[in-house]
Design a protein around this motif. Structure first.
Motif, PDB file in Angstrom:
ATOM      1  N   GLU A  55       0.828  -1.209   0.000  1.00  0.00           N
ATOM      2  CA  GLU A  55       0.000   0.000   0.000  1.00  0.00           C
ATOM      3  C   GLU A  55       0.859   1.254   0.000  1.00  0.00           C
ATOM      4  O   GLU A  55       0.587   2.214  -0.728  1.00  0.00           O
TER       5      GLU A  55
ATOM      6  N   THR B 269       1.193   3.981  -3.034  1.00  0.00           N
ATOM      7  CA  THR B 269       0.938   5.411  -2.782  1.00  0.00           C
ATOM      8  C   THR B 269       2.139   6.254  -3.197  1.00  0.00           C
ATOM      9  O   THR B 269       1.985   7.315  -3.835  1.00  0.00           O
TER      10      THR B 269
ATOM     11  N   THR C 283       2.296   9.139  -6.129  1.00  0.00           N
ATOM     12  CA  THR C 283       2.819  10.486  -5.825  1.00  0.00           C
ATOM     13  C   THR C 283       3.971  10.834  -6.744  1.00  0.00           C
ATOM     14  O   THR C 283       4.041  11.948  -7.295  1.00  0.00           O
TER      15      THR C 283
END
Length: 291
Positions: free
Chosen positions: A258, A262, A266
């Motif tokens: 996870e 992420t 980004t």
């Protein structure tokens, strides 16, 4: 310091390349599920991983050793149970033979059945698991008991068959054959057979002697049961060690999917912004302004 167009372009390209590198790293982590794919990525993680994996391999080997112990002990217990049934039947026949109403033919029939039970005990004593004799100590390739027309001969070895179950800890896999299927036991059963052919039988002393040998047999069986209980405790401990070893190895090498995903999103956003800004700065030239 004078900042030129080429300097701006070079810096922009260098940062974009670094951004590509970061994205490539995140993609590789997402694909493999690992923090590193080669030692040079992070020598510290790689070194710890080698140590943790060695520990895990050691625990897994001990688990395989436990399986071997279970195999030996389970088969030993099953064989002892069969042997105990033969002992009980021999005792019943001896009690039956003491009855004064028995004829000679009755005693001969009892003697024949006892002879068959003795042969069954020989086969039990020569029980094999995966081609190895489990009641002959470390001499697993040699039958502990032989039987022919001259009688039964016991050549069992008493050296314990030890299996390592943890670092520095060994557990005996086999039962002591001298306490189970001794020469004295088979000689006593042979004497019982011969006694049944006599007109004036005296089975009382033989029965007492036989009961003593059966008691010794039962004591060794109890010892096996105690070691089996210890084996189960060791298995529980090693299972916990395996769980902990896998957990530590996972924490050292596996990525947080996870978090990595992420970070990748980004970084992708940052990369797109850098491309757009770079395009707006690098594209204009003197020709563009002279139009």
């Amino acid at each position: 310091m004078r900042v030129t167009q080429s300097m701006v372009a070079a810096n922009s390209l260098r940062n974009i390349n670094k951004s590509y590198g970061s994205m490539a790293q995140y993609l590789e982590q997402l694909s493999t599920g690992k923090k590193i794919t080669k030692a040079s990525d992070d020598p510290v993680i790689a070194q710890k991983g080698m140590y943790y994996r060695t520990s895990l391999n050691e625990v897994e080997q001990y688990k395989r050793n436990l399986s071997e112990l279970y195999l030996w002990m389970d088969n030993s217990e099953a064989s002892m149970d069969q042997g105990n049934k033969s002992f009980q039947r021999i005792r019943e026949l001896m009690i039956q033979a003491k009855n004064d109403t028995n004829e000679t033919t009755d005693r001969e029939a009892i003697a024949k059945e006892i002879a068959q039970l003795k042969e069954d005990l020989v086969s039990v004593a020569n029980t094999q698991v995966a081609g190895r004799y489990i009641f002959n100590g470390t001499s697993v390739n040699t039958a502990p008991v032989t039987s022919d027309a001259n009688g039964v001969v016991v050549n069992s070895e008493n050296d314990p068959y030890l299996v390592e179950v943890s670092r520095g800890i060994q557990l005996k896999a086999n039962a002591d054959p001298s306490q189970l299927f001794s020469q004295e036991l088979f000689n006593t059963i042979g004497e019982i057979e011969r006694e049944l052919s006599e007109d004036d039988m005296d089975l009382d002393s033989l029965l007492q002697k036989f009961d003593g040998l059966v008691t010794t047999f039962s004591a060794e069986r109890s010892d096996l049961g105690a070691r089996y209980n210890r084996l189960e405790l060791l298995e529980s401990r090693i299972d916990n060690q395996e769980v902990l070893a896998k957990k530590v190895l996972s924490e050292n090498e596996d990525v947080d999917m996870e978090k990595v995903y992420t970070d990748f999103i980004t970084q992708e956003s940052v990369h797109r912004a850098a491309l757009q800004m770079g395009a707006s700065i690098i594209q204009p030239s003197l020709v563009d302004f002279l139009r």
